[in-house]
Design a protein around this motif. Sequence first.
Motif, PDB file in Angstrom:
ATOM      1  N   ALA A   1       0.827  -1.195   0.000  1.00 51.79           N
ATOM      2  CA  ALA A   1       0.000   0.000   0.000  1.00 51.79           C
ATOM      3  C   ALA A   1       0.869   1.255   0.000  1.00 51.79           C
ATOM      4  O   ALA A   1       1.982   1.261   0.539  1.00 51.79           O
ATOM      5  CB  ALA A   1      -0.918   0.013   1.221  1.00 51.79           C
ATOM      6  N   SER A   2       0.346   2.304  -0.607  1.00 54.59           N
ATOM      7  CA  SER A   2       1.121   3.535  -0.712  1.00 54.59           C
ATOM      8  C   SER A   2       1.318   4.207   0.637  1.00 54.59           C
ATOM      9  O   SER A   2       2.259   4.980   0.817  1.00 54.59           O
ATOM     10  CB  SER A   2       0.416   4.505  -1.679  1.00 54.59           C
ATOM     11  OG  SER A   2      -0.884   4.831  -1.203  1.00 54.59           O
ATOM     12  N   ASN A   3       0.430   3.909   1.593  1.00 54.37           N
ATOM     13  CA  ASN A   3       0.537   4.587   2.890  1.00 54.37           C
ATOM     14  C   ASN A   3      -0.045   3.722   3.998  1.00 54.37           C
ATOM     15  O   ASN A   3      -1.173   3.940   4.439  1.00 54.37           O
ATOM     16  CB  ASN A   3      -0.194   5.939   2.851  1.00 54.37           C
ATOM     17  CG  ASN A   3      -0.032   6.728   4.130  1.00 54.37           C
ATOM     18  OD1 ASN A   3       0.951   6.578   4.846  1.00 54.37           O
ATOM     19  ND2 ASN A   3      -1.012   7.570   4.436  1.00 54.37           N
ATOM     20  N   GLY A   4       0.721   2.730   4.431  1.00 51.64           N
ATOM     21  CA  GLY A   4       0.309   1.928   5.583  1.00 51.64           C
ATOM     22  C   GLY A   4      -0.943   1.120   5.338  1.00 51.64           C
ATOM     23  O   GLY A   4      -0.920   0.064   4.721  1.00 51.64           O
ATOM     24  N   THR A   5      -2.079   1.611   5.832  1.00 50.63           N
ATOM     25  CA  THR A   5      -3.354   0.911   5.694  1.00 50.63           C
ATOM     26  C   THR A   5      -4.268   1.597   4.690  1.00 50.63           C
ATOM     27  O   THR A   5      -5.456   1.288   4.615  1.00 50.63           O
ATOM     28  CB  THR A   5      -4.067   0.818   7.055  1.00 50.63           C
ATOM     29  OG1 THR A   5      -4.311   2.136   7.566  1.00 50.63           O
ATOM     30  CG2 THR A   5      -3.215   0.060   8.056  1.00 50.63           C
ATOM     31  N   GLU A   6      -3.719   2.525   3.902  1.00 52.29           N
ATOM     32  CA  GLU A   6      -4.443   3.163   2.802  1.00 52.29           C
ATOM     33  C   GLU A   6      -3.629   3.034   1.526  1.00 52.29           C
ATOM     34  O   GLU A   6      -2.407   3.024   1.556  1.00 52.29           O
ATOM     35  CB  GLU A   6      -4.677   4.659   3.076  1.00 52.29           C
ATOM     36  CG  GLU A   6      -5.870   4.970   3.933  1.00 52.29           C
ATOM     37  CD  GLU A   6      -6.189   6.455   3.919  1.00 52.29           C
ATOM     38  OE1 GLU A   6      -7.295   6.814   4.341  1.00 52.29           O
ATOM     39  OE2 GLU A   6      -5.332   7.250   3.490  1.00 52.29           O
ATOM     40  N   HIS A   7      -4.352   2.929   0.415  1.00 51.58           N
ATOM     41  CA  HIS A   7      -3.667   2.863  -0.876  1.00 51.58           C
ATOM     42  C   HIS A   7      -4.283   3.893  -1.812  1.00 51.58           C
ATOM     43  O   HIS A   7      -5.489   3.873  -2.067  1.00 51.58           O
ATOM     44  CB  HIS A   7      -3.795   1.466  -1.483  1.00 51.58           C
ATOM     45  CG  HIS A   7      -3.078   1.318  -2.788  1.00 51.58           C
ATOM     46  ND1 HIS A   7      -1.714   1.496  -2.916  1.00 51.58           N
ATOM     47  CD2 HIS A   7      -3.535   1.033  -4.046  1.00 51.58           C
ATOM     48  CE1 HIS A   7      -1.361   1.309  -4.169  1.00 51.58           C
ATOM     49  NE2 HIS A   7      -2.436   1.033  -4.888  1.00 51.58           N
ATOM     50  N   LYS A   8      -3.442   4.800  -2.300  1.00 50.67           N
ATOM     51  CA  LYS A   8      -3.919   5.851  -3.197  1.00 50.67           C
ATOM     52  C   LYS A   8      -3.253   5.681  -4.560  1.00 50.67           C
ATOM     53  O   LYS A   8      -2.062   5.388  -4.650  1.00 50.67           O
ATOM     54  CB  LYS A   8      -3.598   7.238  -2.631  1.00 50.67           C
ATOM     55  CG  LYS A   8      -4.287   7.531  -1.303  1.00 50.67           C
ATOM     56  CD  LYS A   8      -4.002   8.952  -0.832  1.00 50.67           C
ATOM     57  CE  LYS A   8      -4.725   9.245   0.477  1.00 50.67           C
ATOM     58  NZ  LYS A   8      -4.518  10.636   0.936  1.00 50.67           N
ATOM     59  N   TYR A   9      -4.054   5.864  -5.598  1.00 54.91           N
ATOM     60  CA  TYR A   9      -3.508   5.781  -6.952  1.00 54.91           C
ATOM     61  C   TYR A   9      -4.344   6.647  -7.882  1.00 54.91           C
ATOM     62  O   TYR A   9      -5.501   6.978  -7.585  1.00 54.91           O
ATOM     63  CB  TYR A   9      -3.467   4.334  -7.456  1.00 54.91           C
ATOM     64  CG  TYR A   9      -4.812   3.642  -7.535  1.00 54.91           C
ATOM     65  CD1 TYR A   9      -5.513   3.569  -8.732  1.00 54.91           C
ATOM     66  CD2 TYR A   9      -5.382   3.041  -6.413  1.00 54.91           C
ATOM     67  CE1 TYR A   9      -6.741   2.920  -8.816  1.00 54.91           C
ATOM     68  CE2 TYR A   9      -6.602   2.389  -6.483  1.00 54.91           C
ATOM     69  CZ  TYR A   9      -7.270   2.338  -7.683  1.00 54.91           C
ATOM     70  OH  TYR A   9      -8.487   1.710  -7.757  1.00 54.91           O
ATOM     71  N   LEU A  10      -3.752   7.015  -9.015  1.00 52.59           N
ATOM     72  CA  LEU A  10      -4.433   7.834 -10.006  1.00 52.59           C
ATOM     73  C   LEU A  10      -5.052   6.960 -11.075  1.00 52.59           C
ATOM     74  O   LEU A  10      -4.396   6.072 -11.628  1.00 52.59           O
ATOM     75  CB  LEU A  10      -3.456   8.824 -10.653  1.00 52.59           C
ATOM     76  CG  LEU A  10      -2.915   9.941  -9.757  1.00 52.59           C
ATOM     77  CD1 LEU A  10      -1.874  10.750 -10.502  1.00 52.59           C
ATOM     78  CD2 LEU A  10      -4.057  10.848  -9.286  1.00 52.59           C
ATOM     79  N   LYS A  11      -6.325   7.205 -11.371  1.00 46.14           N
ATOM     80  CA  LYS A  11      -7.029   6.500 -12.431  1.00 46.14           C
ATOM     81  C   LYS A  11      -7.333   7.506 -13.541  1.00 46.14           C
ATOM     82  O   LYS A  11      -8.012   8.515 -13.317  1.00 46.14           O
ATOM     83  CB  LYS A  11      -8.329   5.888 -11.905  1.00 46.14           C
ATOM     84  CG  LYS A  11      -9.148   5.161 -12.961  1.00 46.14           C
ATOM     85  CD  LYS A  11     -10.440   4.633 -12.390  1.00 46.14           C
ATOM     86  CE  LYS A  11     -10.195   3.510 -11.415  1.00 46.14           C
ATOM     87  NZ  LYS A  11     -11.448   2.856 -10.975  1.00 46.14           N
ATOM     88  N   GLN A  12      -6.804   7.260 -14.731  1.00 46.95           N
ATOM     89  CA  GLN A  12      -7.034   8.192 -15.833  1.00 46.95           C
ATOM     90  C   GLN A  12      -8.486   8.154 -16.263  1.00 46.95           C
ATOM     91  O   GLN A  12      -9.043   7.095 -16.530  1.00 46.95           O
ATOM     92  CB  GLN A  12      -6.140   7.848 -17.032  1.00 46.95           C
ATOM     93  CG  GLN A  12      -6.273   8.839 -18.182  1.00 46.95           C
ATOM     94  CD  GLN A  12      -5.302   8.564 -19.318  1.00 46.95           C
ATOM     95  OE1 GLN A  12      -4.251   7.980 -19.115  1.00 46.95           O
ATOM     96  NE2 GLN A  12      -5.665   8.991 -20.514  1.00 46.95           N
ATOM     97  N   THR A  13      -9.113   9.319 -16.327  1.00 47.62           N
ATOM     98  CA  THR A  13     -10.522   9.416 -16.703  1.00 47.62           C
ATOM     99  C   THR A  13     -10.740  10.124 -18.031  1.00 47.62           C
ATOM    100  O   THR A  13     -11.804   9.994 -18.629  1.00 47.62           O
ATOM    101  CB  THR A  13     -11.308  10.160 -15.605  1.00 47.62           C
ATOM    102  OG1 THR A  13     -10.676  11.419 -15.349  1.00 47.62           O
ATOM    103  CG2 THR A  13     -11.348   9.345 -14.326  1.00 47.62           C
TER     104      THR A  13
END
Length: 315
Positions: free
Chosen positions: A42-54
């Motif tokens: 995960a990008s940050n411990g217990t959270e995962h953030k990512y960019l989705k192209q729209t």
Amino acid sequence: MAESYNTLAGLIQFNNQNLADLNVSDLLDDAPLMQIMHSQVASNGTEHKYLKQTTASSSSFRAALDGITKTASADTLVTDTLAILDGSFDTDVALADAYKGGRDAWLQIELMRTMKQLFFNAERQVFYGVGTPGDATGFAGLQDNEHLDALADEMVFNAGGTTAATQTSVYLLRSGADDVSYILGNDGNIVVEDEPALIQKAGSGSGVYAALFVPVTGYSGFQIGSRRSAARICNLHASDASAQLTDDMLYEALALFPASRQPNMIAMNRQSLKQLRASRTAVNPSGAPASRPTDLDGIQIVVTDALVNTEAVEV
């Protein structure tokens, strides 16, 4: 298609000495998709953030001395909160101490069994998410995705089965860092207490007995990087001849992917594999039974018991 990426076995870290010398891949015997699907921390411990192209970036030809209207690409930030995956267990002290290898050896056996079931449950969660037979307290899965949960969705092909609670699905997946990926929290750590707690348990009849309690916890989630990361063939039926898996259906689902972003794995259960083999036998020019299907033009087929034959009819 050849691709090099991280897998779950390469990312999991245990803090327990009973698993120190164990090949982690052995714990994934009941989760064949998890063995090969891309995994990342995960990008940050217990959270995962990512960019989705729209929105795609535009371009066009233009005439001399004339301009064009440019559309810039756009992305949406997606934040996935990981779910606690709990494989904690307890065992009777008397059973542990009576085992020929001693208490530690007994706990290792129980721990291995627990971890295999834990990863099987995680694989089922990848498919079903918070709906049945997934776990409502777990992470969202493929059937929770807005592009895969109804017949009208652009990444869904309808096999045509209509009998309630007797259907199954097949998934074509593009696995990779920006597409379908299993997420491990806290740098991939699964915490297994080295010193089990001694607790008191109620007996099946009356009274109590002493038990060893071993906490086993980790954080996990699931990423579907874009709407073109997965396709689903739904409403596949066991006995309806017109709703059984064939190569033609697989190619219908394959056609839902852009030519530049093809899937690299196909997940199905044993029933679907049997149907696919039967469809190939029927058109085999030699007349001999077809061999066990292992791929579709190089796209690997993964057979898993995590996909059930009791799905509702998708509408």
